[in-house]
Design a protein around this motif. Structure first.
Motif, mmCIF file in Angstrom:
data_model
loop_
_atom_site.group_PDB
_atom_site.id
_atom_site.type_symbol
_atom_site.label_atom_id
_atom_site.label_comp_id
_atom_site.label_asym_id
_atom_site.label_seq_id
_atom_site.Cartn_x
_atom_site.Cartn_y
_atom_site.Cartn_z
ATOM 1 N N LEU A 62 0.570 -1.149 0.042
ATOM 2 C CA LEU A 62 -0.290 0.754 -0.336
ATOM 3 C C LEU A 62 0.882 1.227 0.070
ATOM 4 O O LEU A 62 0.580 2.243 -0.376
ATOM 5 C CB LEU A 62 -1.121 0.376 1.533
ATOM 6 N N ASP A 63 2.417 1.116 0.785
ATOM 7 C CA ASP A 63 3.365 2.416 0.464
ATOM 8 C C ASP A 63 3.599 2.642 -0.573
ATOM 9 O O ASP A 63 3.307 4.095 -1.324
ATOM 10 C CB ASP A 63 4.019 1.424 1.086
ATOM 11 N N GLY A 64 3.858 1.040 -1.538
ATOM 12 C CA GLY A 64 3.970 1.368 -3.403
ATOM 13 C C GLY A 64 3.218 2.071 -3.762
ATOM 14 O O GLY A 64 2.838 3.016 -4.861
ATOM 15 N N VAL A 65 1.667 1.951 -3.708
ATOM 16 C CA VAL A 65 0.274 1.839 -4.479
ATOM 17 C C VAL A 65 0.082 4.084 -4.410
ATOM 18 O O VAL A 65 0.036 4.718 -4.904
ATOM 19 C CB VAL A 65 -0.672 1.761 -4.172
ATOM 20 N N ALA A 66 0.500 4.223 -2.841
ATOM 21 C CA ALA A 66 0.791 5.570 -2.596
ATOM 22 C C ALA A 66 1.507 6.568 -3.057
ATOM 23 O O ALA A 66 1.492 7.549 -4.240
ATOM 24 C CB ALA A 66 0.082 5.888 -1.036
ATOM 25 N N GLU A 67 2.977 5.924 -3.701
ATOM 26 C CA GLU A 67 3.894 6.331 -4.125
ATOM 27 C C GLU A 67 3.739 6.389 -5.458
ATOM 28 O O GLU A 67 3.860 7.659 -5.728
ATOM 29 C CB GLU A 67 5.475 5.477 -3.773
ATOM 30 N N VAL A 104 -8.480 4.304 -3.633
ATOM 31 C CA VAL A 104 -7.182 4.287 -3.500
ATOM 32 C C VAL A 104 -6.896 5.602 -2.694
ATOM 33 O O VAL A 104 -5.864 6.001 -2.444
ATOM 34 C CB VAL A 104 -5.946 3.597 -4.015
ATOM 35 N N ALA A 105 -7.419 6.649 -3.523
ATOM 36 C CA ALA A 105 -6.483 7.960 -2.976
ATOM 37 C C ALA A 105 -7.041 7.822 -1.253
ATOM 38 O O ALA A 105 -5.894 9.622 -1.072
ATOM 39 C CB ALA A 105 -7.700 8.288 -2.743
ATOM 40 N N GLY A 106 -7.833 7.447 -0.616
ATOM 41 C CA GLY A 106 -7.576 7.495 0.811
ATOM 42 C C GLY A 106 -6.020 7.263 0.952
ATOM 43 O O GLY A 106 -5.595 7.810 2.460
ATOM 44 N N LEU A 107 -5.529 6.168 0.049
ATOM 45 C CA LEU A 107 -3.968 6.203 0.914
ATOM 46 C C LEU A 107 -2.747 7.034 1.495
ATOM 47 O O LEU A 107 -1.969 7.393 1.885
ATOM 48 C CB LEU A 107 -3.586 4.621 -0.051
ATOM 49 N N SER A 110 -2.100 9.412 4.820
ATOM 50 C CA SER A 110 -1.675 9.182 6.162
ATOM 51 C C SER A 110 0.110 8.646 5.263
ATOM 52 O O SER A 110 1.053 8.015 6.002
ATOM 53 C CB SER A 110 -1.649 7.959 6.851
ATOM 54 N N ARG A 111 0.131 8.665 3.643
ATOM 55 C CA ARG A 111 1.611 8.104 3.692
ATOM 56 C C ARG A 111 2.496 8.943 2.594
ATOM 57 O O ARG A 111 2.827 9.128 2.163
ATOM 58 C CB ARG A 111 1.148 7.295 2.385
ATOM 59 N N ILE A 112 1.781 10.246 2.652
ATOM 60 C CA ILE A 112 2.826 11.503 2.267
ATOM 61 C C ILE A 112 3.886 11.993 1.843
ATOM 62 O O ILE A 112 4.524 11.953 0.923
ATOM 63 C CB ILE A 112 1.732 12.481 2.137
ATOM 64 N N LEU A 113 4.144 11.570 4.195
ATOM 65 C CA LEU A 113 5.673 11.660 3.798
ATOM 66 C C LEU A 113 6.464 10.162 3.890
ATOM 67 O O LEU A 113 7.725 10.022 4.257
ATOM 68 C CB LEU A 113 5.831 12.413 5.504
#
Length: 235
Positions: A62-67, A104-107, A110-113
């Motif tokens: 999920l970190d990868g998806v946000a990235e 997946v927008a909600g990810l 909390s993962r912008i940083l």
């Protein structure tokens, strides 16, 4: 040697970026709950171990998806326009990247940083807020709120499409509009009057534009109100 070469080719084909792109596509089609390492491995006709090479667990996936989402943000060049226009342009770029992927927008919140791509977006946003005169602490608070608000615009769009079945989508909108319109006009006159708009946006583009208008107008109001005591004025 044959197995080694095969494993290497598999890892090259299933790069970190390719897996994240597949995860986004799967979430778009079936929802975020469908995104698992096992399911992605099945779709790519490989064992889960081929994916664990890049992502050790679902949280890292999920970190990868946000990235991937932040990597799609096409920020405009920094210009000489007033900060409200530049901030709005930056938010429009974030919105353009998130809007096609509501599942997946909600990810992003909390993962912008957690990635270089997210840090670039955060730095630009904070830069414009600092230009407005806000202290580092207040800029951070407002920046977090802005990202959450943009995500909420995407995930809460009235009448947002689910899946590719046009007939089912239109039926769902009609049912919701009829249900709201059937409420007591004495008790809920404004809901009844707005039933159609509450069920679906007449113009999604206008919906998003209005949302950004409200955000920028609110921040401008705070930045120009000394009674709040929060903005840090430049000398």
């Amino acid at each position: 040697m044959k197995n080694s070469r095969t494993d290497r080719r598999t890892r090259e084909r299933l790069s970190r970026e390719a897996i994240a792109a597949s995860a986004v596509a799967l979430a778009d089609a079936e929802g975020l709950e469908a995104v698992t390492i096992r399911r992605l491995a099945q779709d790519h006709h490989v064992t889960p171990m081929a994916l664990y090479w890049h992502y050790k667990d679902k949280d890292q996936l999920l970190d990868g998806v946000a990235e991937r989402l932040f990597g799609d943000v096409d920020l405009p060049p920094v210009g000489s326009e007033p900060w409200p226009r530049q901030l709005r342009a930056a938010l429009e770029a974030v919105l353009a990247a998130l809007r096609p992927h509501p599942a997946v927008a909600g990810l992003a919140t909390s993962r912008i940083l957690s990635s270089e791509a997210g840090l670039i977006v955060a730095e630009r946003t904070l830069s414009h807020l600092r230009q407005a005169g806000f202290s580092p602490e207040t800029a951070a608070e407002i920046g977090g709120y802005l990202l959450s608000a943009v995500v909420t615009l995407v995930t809460s769009e009235p009448g947002r499409r689910h899946g590719d079945d046009d007939e089912a989508h239109e039926d769902a909108i009609r049912v919701k509009a009829a249900s709201l319109g059937a409420l007591s006009p004495r008790r809920y006159p404004n809901i009844v009057a707005s039933a159609g708009s509450l069920a679906a946006c007449a113009s999604p583009d206008a919906y998003y534009s209005l949302g950004l208008d409200m955000l920028i107008t609110g921040i401008r109001g705070i930045a120009t109100e000394p009674a709040k005591g929060k903005p840090e004025r430049a000398s």
